[in-house]
Design a protein around this motif. Sequence first.
Motif, mmCIF file in Angstrom:
data_model
loop_
_atom_site.group_PDB
_atom_site.id
_atom_site.type_symbol
_atom_site.label_atom_id
_atom_site.label_comp_id
_atom_site.label_asym_id
_atom_site.label_seq_id
_atom_site.Cartn_x
_atom_site.Cartn_y
_atom_site.Cartn_z
ATOM 1 N N ASP A 1 10.056 -16.300 -20.504
ATOM 2 C CA ASP A 1 9.502 -14.894 -20.425
ATOM 3 C C ASP A 1 9.824 -14.333 -20.362
ATOM 4 O O ASP A 1 10.578 -13.239 -21.388
ATOM 5 C CB ASP A 1 8.839 -14.754 -19.527
ATOM 6 C CG ASP A 1 7.596 -16.246 -18.659
ATOM 7 O OD1 ASP A 1 7.319 -17.159 -19.202
ATOM 8 O OD2 ASP A 1 8.139 -15.981 -17.046
ATOM 9 N N GLU B 1 10.847 -26.172 -15.439
ATOM 10 C CA GLU B 1 10.867 -24.212 -14.708
ATOM 11 C C GLU B 1 11.703 -23.796 -13.647
ATOM 12 O O GLU B 1 11.427 -24.848 -12.666
ATOM 13 C CB GLU B 1 9.475 -23.581 -15.118
ATOM 14 C CG GLU B 1 8.980 -23.312 -16.417
ATOM 15 C CD GLU B 1 7.363 -22.977 -16.363
ATOM 16 O OE1 GLU B 1 7.178 -22.395 -14.870
ATOM 17 O OE2 GLU B 1 6.893 -22.287 -16.900
ATOM 18 N N LEU C 1 15.002 -19.420 -12.107
ATOM 19 C CA LEU C 1 13.476 -19.591 -12.994
ATOM 20 C C LEU C 1 14.110 -19.849 -14.259
ATOM 21 O O LEU C 1 13.575 -21.321 -14.884
ATOM 22 C CB LEU C 1 12.814 -18.996 -13.130
ATOM 23 C CG LEU C 1 11.491 -19.373 -13.717
ATOM 24 C CD1 LEU C 1 11.248 -20.463 -12.394
ATOM 25 C CD2 LEU C 1 10.261 -18.709 -13.227
ATOM 26 N N TYR C 2 15.204 -19.624 -14.367
ATOM 27 C CA TYR C 2 15.303 -19.595 -16.388
ATOM 28 C C TYR C 2 16.308 -20.047 -16.294
ATOM 29 O O TYR C 2 17.056 -21.237 -17.527
ATOM 30 C CB TYR C 2 15.335 -18.699 -17.198
ATOM 31 C CG TYR C 2 13.984 -17.844 -16.763
ATOM 32 C CD1 TYR C 2 13.340 -18.132 -17.926
ATOM 33 C CD2 TYR C 2 14.202 -16.736 -16.241
ATOM 34 C CE1 TYR C 2 12.034 -17.254 -17.216
ATOM 35 C CE2 TYR C 2 12.923 -15.605 -15.996
ATOM 36 C CZ TYR C 2 11.587 -15.649 -16.580
ATOM 37 O OH TYR C 2 10.538 -15.521 -15.771
#
Length: 511
Positions: A477, A348, A424-425
């Motif tokens: 997410d 992550e 983050l992704y």
Amino acid sequence: MRSDLLAQVFAACERTPRATAIVGARGRELTFGGLRERALRIRDRLVAEGLGRGDGVLYAVEPSPDAIAVALGVVAAGGVLVLADPGLAPEILRARLRLARPRWVVAGSLLYAVTSFAPLRALARRRGVLLPGLRDPLPELELRHAYTGRWLPGVPRAAVRLRGLDGPPPHTSPGPGPGLGADAADATGASRGEVDDPAAVIFTSGTTAHPRAVVHTRASLAAGLEIFRDRFPVEPGDVVHTDGLMLGLPALIGGATWSMPGPAKLIFERRVTHLYCVPVELAGLVARVERLPDSLRHLLLGSAPAPPAVLRKAIAAAPGAEVLSVYAMTEALPIALASAAEKLACAEGDLLGAALPGVGVRFTEDQELVVSGPHVARGYLGEPPHDEVATGDLVRLDGQGRLVLLGRKKDMILRDGFNIYPSLYEPAIAALPGVADAAIVGLADPVTGDEEVVLALVPGDGFQEAAVRARLPALVDAGALPDRIAVLPDFPRSSRRKLDRAALRAALGRP
């Protein structure tokens, strides 16, 4: 006692004067002794011609061994290097000059020639290079000029010649001159009491109306080099291949040879031991040569985030080398280092690594990283000095105390009240089979103010959009899943070869 950039470089020159210090792209070599002597002759010449302590010097010299000697000579004379890219659009350069207000221009004679004659300027412009006239880029400044190389038409008539400075050996001190007395230098030829004087002004961003420049001192640059060398050591016999000062200068201080880039074959012919690349450059390099030389022990990636695909290529191309990615900013060089293997194992976010010794870190309430230390620049030109600098990056600490990038503060996307941090992704998506690079951007709805989340992809071998889409729920997410996917042949990049998110947003539909 604070370290001095010049003292470190000149001390290394005195230790091994006959060893090769720098090899240029065309094979021109300069020994350590020759580098010191040439830098001091340039210093003496500029001081004699009236360059005073604190004078700004617009520096536009093509990278070469002589260019490094000129840069050292300018700083030794008390000048401040103004690193404003002459390839910028004329109006941007003029805005930067109004802020920096240099008193001198030091440029190669060929650049003077090209920028002085309309047909040559037009030819450069057709090739995508916007060159302003260097003879008089801002008339109100009444600039003095100096030039390197052979005299060519276009060089100002009163310009100071910095080539072929023969005569008696250079003095230990520069002699009387503005701001510099006969006792102003030590045995290395570096001026005393001036380590906190500005040494370089580096423009980073800003608009034509509001340019922004970082001011580094000789002490802050020296501290950054020391922090860097502790983690990325070099020694006599090493060959460091780079076009950047922040790796080239540590090479000189460590007694290694600084190899300046040229054709790809040079890294093999010169048996390079340390190689620095921007990620996009490395991707192009390994596409041409597949395997890097067996002599390579350290491969450093920097200046922009390294996508997982590039990290994997680096490991495959240099299996015997330590592959590292450096996290830094112009205001604080460097901050952290992480190995390629560590970055690929981070599930992550983008692993930056542990803060390097001497680098202080703290976090604001919204997780923005703020750094401090002796290597932090004095401040921004025209603004009050600072002791720490906000990075603009949203960062967290993992369980091992390492820095993990969540995203740029200004890149945060807000959709349905959910904060989305692209970085983050992005690394995990870019690591998927068939994906060469990935970026997530938000496109604001002019009516609702909410943002459409778009995942932009650069396809690699075996790319299948459906397969990527199927994997996204396991990587992203639910609140951050993209509204749509856009496939592009490549991403737009800034002049610093970083992802240009504004241009990407424009290309995807709404700026």
